[in-house]
Design a protein around this motif. Sequence first.
Motif, PDB file in Angstrom:
ATOM      1  N   ALA A 167       9.548 -23.657  -3.584  1.00  0.00           N
ATOM      2  CA  ALA A 167       8.226 -23.973  -3.828  1.00  0.00           C
ATOM      3  C   ALA A 167       7.548 -24.427  -2.836  1.00  0.00           C
ATOM      4  N   ARG A 170       6.241 -21.653  -0.681  1.00  0.00           N
ATOM      5  CA  ARG A 170       5.205 -20.904  -0.975  1.00  0.00           C
ATOM      6  C   ARG A 170       3.647 -21.562  -0.730  1.00  0.00           C
ATOM      7  N   VAL A 171       3.833 -22.963  -0.618  1.00  0.00           N
ATOM      8  CA  VAL A 171       2.567 -23.789  -0.245  1.00  0.00           C
ATOM      9  C   VAL A 171       2.497 -23.849   1.249  1.00  0.00           C
ATOM     10  N   GLU A 176       4.836 -15.418  -1.698  1.00  0.00           N
ATOM     11  CA  GLU A 176       4.751 -15.515  -3.075  1.00  0.00           C
ATOM     12  C   GLU A 176       6.163 -15.546  -3.678  1.00  0.00           C
ATOM     13  N   SER A 210      10.847 -16.485  -8.526  1.00  0.00           N
ATOM     14  CA  SER A 210       9.852 -17.228  -7.619  1.00  0.00           C
ATOM     15  C   SER A 210      10.756 -17.244  -6.266  1.00  0.00           C
ATOM     16  N   ASN A 330       4.048 -26.564  -8.499  1.00  0.00           N
ATOM     17  CA  ASN A 330       4.947 -25.536  -8.408  1.00  0.00           C
ATOM     18  C   ASN A 330       6.415 -25.801  -8.440  1.00  0.00           C
ATOM     19  N   SER A 333       7.023 -26.282 -12.287  1.00  0.00           N
ATOM     20  CA  SER A 333       7.120 -25.068 -12.983  1.00  0.00           C
ATOM     21  C   SER A 333       8.489 -24.271 -12.622  1.00  0.00           C
ATOM     22  N   MET A 334       8.835 -24.081 -11.444  1.00  0.00           N
ATOM     23  CA  MET A 334      10.147 -23.587 -10.936  1.00  0.00           C
ATOM     24  C   MET A 334      11.213 -24.130 -11.309  1.00  0.00           C
ATOM     25  N   PRO A 341       5.864 -18.848 -11.556  1.00  0.00           N
ATOM     26  CA  PRO A 341       5.424 -20.097 -11.069  1.00  0.00           C
ATOM     27  C   PRO A 341       3.747 -19.946 -11.102  1.00  0.00           C
ATOM     28  N   VAL A 344      -0.663 -19.715  -6.279  1.00  0.00           N
ATOM     29  CA  VAL A 344      -1.017 -20.361  -4.990  1.00  0.00           C
ATOM     30  C   VAL A 344      -2.293 -20.252  -5.127  1.00  0.00           C
TER      31      VAL A 344
END
Length: 348
Positions: A167, A170-171, A176, A210, A330, A333-334, A341, A344
């Motif tokens: 997570a 991803r940020v 992705e 994810s 994120n 959700s994950m 997820p 972003v």
Amino acid sequence: MSRSVRIAIDAMGGDNGASVTIQGAAVALERRPDLSFVITGNERIVGPLLKEHPKLAAVSTVRHSEIAVAMDAKPSQALRAGRYHSSMWMALEAVKKGDAEIAVSAGNTGALMAMARFCLKPMGEIERPAIAGIWPTMRGESIVLDVGATIGADARHLVDLAIMGAAMARVVYDIERPTVGLLNVGVEEIKGNEAVKEAGKILRDSNLPSLDYVGFIEGNDIGKGTVDVVVTEGFTGNIALKAAEGTAKQFAEYLRRAMSRTLSARIGYLFARGAFEALREKMDPRRSNGGVFLGLEGVVIKSHGGTDAVGFASAIELAYDMARFDLLANIRSMVMRKVEPPAVPARA
């Protein structure tokens, strides 16, 4: 996105306290003009420093605290003495109350983790929080966790670390489906302790959308940047982190001595100065300053206690990214194992 990001800063934390944290906030504001701050600390110290930075003062609210948690305080002592009234606690409380999105402190790591767990509480599906660090690699950067929040891990905790690390990747990296590897003593499936082997099986069988689990990796894969996220328990992760920091300092000292040993070496340095400057920038620990506390109902960034204003600004900018691109949502959700997820947001 045009919304402001509000960060809570423990101004009194770190080896140098407000003299570094306030200047660091001013540096971060120059780079991220949509920042605003809740600054917790002694007004008699913070106030004069803010007067030197009018732009920072204009976007900051100061909350007075007479108590600063000592860098050598034991976590239990700091929690008893500093709960509710210390600058560290007040920064965390600002996040809990929704007055700020993320807290940043350069203070005592053990005390900060203890207070964060008590104030913000662990996320419902996470048994134990973790500290994630950004690690410079030959490929760019990777996320490594846990680097010292908790000692030991069962399979479930290692899987949670993989999900939280993905997570964050991803940020931070706008990927992705980040690649994830479990740190082990070999890449073969028969190697490693039972917790690591079981976690590997869970991640393989789950086929989470994810993240992309690639299997076991070894210690030399961290520096290579073999995966986006390296997962290990806190004891091993902290040793790896300190060993890497020590090796970088050792290499830098060897290089300095070699370049000043003879006249021809000094002349060679002048010709290669640009390359050496690029290397020094790459190895500068201030660029990747900031450990991220994950698994809590709120995000906390731990800056290195001995950093300067540039390093503290880097920790604030990391907090800025965590807030702007909604790390907490994120992770939630994950962790809940949803099929997809949340997307972003597109970067400006």
